[in-house]
Design a protein around this motif. Structure first.
Motif, short mmCIF file in Angstrom:
data_model
loop_
_atom_site.label_atom_id
_atom_site.label_comp_id
_atom_site.label_asym_id
_atom_site.label_seq_id
_atom_site.Cartn_x
_atom_site.Cartn_y
_atom_site.Cartn_z
N ALA A 51 0.83 -1.20 0.00
CA ALA A 51 0.00 0.00 0.00
C ALA A 51 0.87 1.25 0.00
N ARG A 164 -8.49 -3.60 9.21
CA ARG A 164 -8.99 -4.08 7.92
C ARG A 164 -10.47 -3.77 7.81
N THR A 165 -10.91 -3.62 6.58
CA THR A 165 -12.32 -3.44 6.28
C THR A 165 -12.70 -4.46 5.22
N VAL A 168 -9.82 -6.44 3.98
CA VAL A 168 -8.78 -5.77 3.18
C VAL A 168 -8.10 -4.73 4.05
N ASN A 170 -6.71 -1.44 5.49
CA ASN A 170 -7.20 -0.08 5.23
C ASN A 170 -6.25 0.74 4.36
N PHE A 173 -7.09 0.64 0.73
CA PHE A 173 -8.19 1.50 0.30
C PHE A 173 -7.69 2.91 -0.01
N THR A 175 -4.71 3.64 -1.10
CA THR A 175 -4.00 3.53 -2.38
C THR A 175 -4.98 3.54 -3.55
N LEU A 176 -6.03 2.74 -3.45
CA LEU A 176 -7.00 2.64 -4.54
C LEU A 176 -7.78 3.94 -4.73
N ALA A 177 -8.16 4.58 -3.62
CA ALA A 177 -8.89 5.85 -3.72
C ALA A 177 -8.01 6.91 -4.38
#
Length: 354
Positions: A51, A164-165, A168, A170, A173, A175-177
């Protein structure tokens, strides 16, 4: 037939070679060490550790699209980490989110300095940011007194970073956002078109009305801010600063940027970069799990080979593109003609300023 041809073209190894490499890695290690490799722990470990690399790679991608390098991103990340750790111990009343904001703003200021050195003063970006990285390393060492610094961050903040959410981590998330945001900017905004135009042919872009100096400076500022964000995510995950962090993230980040630039649309892009990061990480993880020894040498070897291969492939693709757009007029093209033929923007030069 046209639809079949377009699908086959989209799935060509020249466009999605990393995807085939990912499948090959999963198949090989899934057969040879299935119990170790095909486990939730392996994929959770890769997702959590990569990440930070992913965020730093997105930071590196922005000036790279504009035709520049930022070698100071690793130490900029480290500066963000030590600032948050230091403030948490010495100024706890600021609040954790204020500390994080200050760290990101300081990192963005470092990016501004880099941008002025490169975009305004014309210093080579590799040399300028290499020098900046050493200054940042010195500042981090001074603040930390060359010692490990334990932060005094709220437990809720560390739980957020380490939690984790939906199973996955956190950090992934984040990184992806961030990847979605950078992808949108590069793909659908005037800023993105100006970045690509400046990176392909800066003089042609300037003559077409693009304020290339501002574009370059802005790319470094954004890269610095994203590096600061990577530092915030890191301190949330680890809660500690030591003088070895930062630079080890830089090499795999740039390896992914170069490798990702050969994917999908054969230009620097977000999804090729992120796919390359996790492909390389899974390859390293598989080799380490299958190694009888400690395997400490595997990561630099694998990333080094991947970087050299990516650069070689990228040069071949650039050579083909240059051959395709090479003018037949012996007098040579006007710079705006080159911009019109720019395969990275796909737009008329006059559209760049709109």
């Amino acid at each position: 037939m046209a639809d079949v041809s377009s699908v086959l073209g989209a799935l060509s190894p020249k466009r999605v070679s990393v995807l085939y490499l990912l499948v090959l890695i999963v198949v090989i290690f899934g057969i040879t060490i299935p119990d170790l490799f095909l486990s939730e722990i392996t994929f959770q470990s890769v997702a959590r550790s990569q990440a930070i690399v992913g965020i730093l790679a997105l930071a590196a991608l922005l000036p790279f699209v504009a035709g520049e390098f930022d070698i100071s991103l690793g130490t900029n990340l480290a500066l963000s980490v030590i600032l948050v750790a230091w403030m948490s111990n010495n100024h706890p009343g600021l609040g954790v989110w204020t500390m994080c904001l200050i760290a990101v703003l300081v990192s963005a200021f470092v990016g501004l300095v880099n941008g002025i050195l490169v975009g305004k003063l014309g210093i080579n970006s590799f040399i300028a940011t290499l020098g900046t990285s050493q200054i940042l390393a010195a500042i981090a060492l001074k603040i930390s007194n060359n010692e490990q610094v334990l932060s005094s961050l709220p437990q809720t903040f560390e739980d957020l970073g380490q939690g984790r959410t939906f199973g996955v981590p956190n950090g992934l998330f984040v990184t992806l956002a961030l990847g979605l945001l950078v992808w949108y900017v590069l793909q659908y905004t005037k800023v993105g078109r100006h970045l690509y135009a400046s990176g392909f042919n800066r003089e042609a872009a300037r003559l077409s009305g693009v304020r290339t100096e501002r574009v370059v400076i802005g790319s470094f500022v954004a890269a610095g801010a994203v590096a600061g964000l990577a530092g915030v995510v890191f301190i949330a995950q680890v809660g500690t600063f030591n003088n070895s962090i930062g630079m080890p993230f830089l090499f795999p980040a740039y390896a992914a940027v170069f490798l990702g630039a050969t994917q999908f649309n054969l230009r620097p892009n977000v999804w090729g970069t992120l796919l390359a990061i996790f492909t390389l990480a899974l390859g390293v993880q598989g080799l380490q799990l299958s190694s009888s020894g400690s395997g400490f040498w595997i990561t630099p070897l694998f990333n080094g080979i991947a970087l050299v291969a990516a650069v070689m492939f990228s040069r071949r693709q650039n050579a083909r593109t240059t051959t395709q757009v090479e003018p037949t007029d012996p007098a040579g093209p006007h710079p705006t003609d080159l911009a019109a033929d720019n395969p990275t923007t796909g737009r008329d030069p006059q559209a760049l300023s709109r």
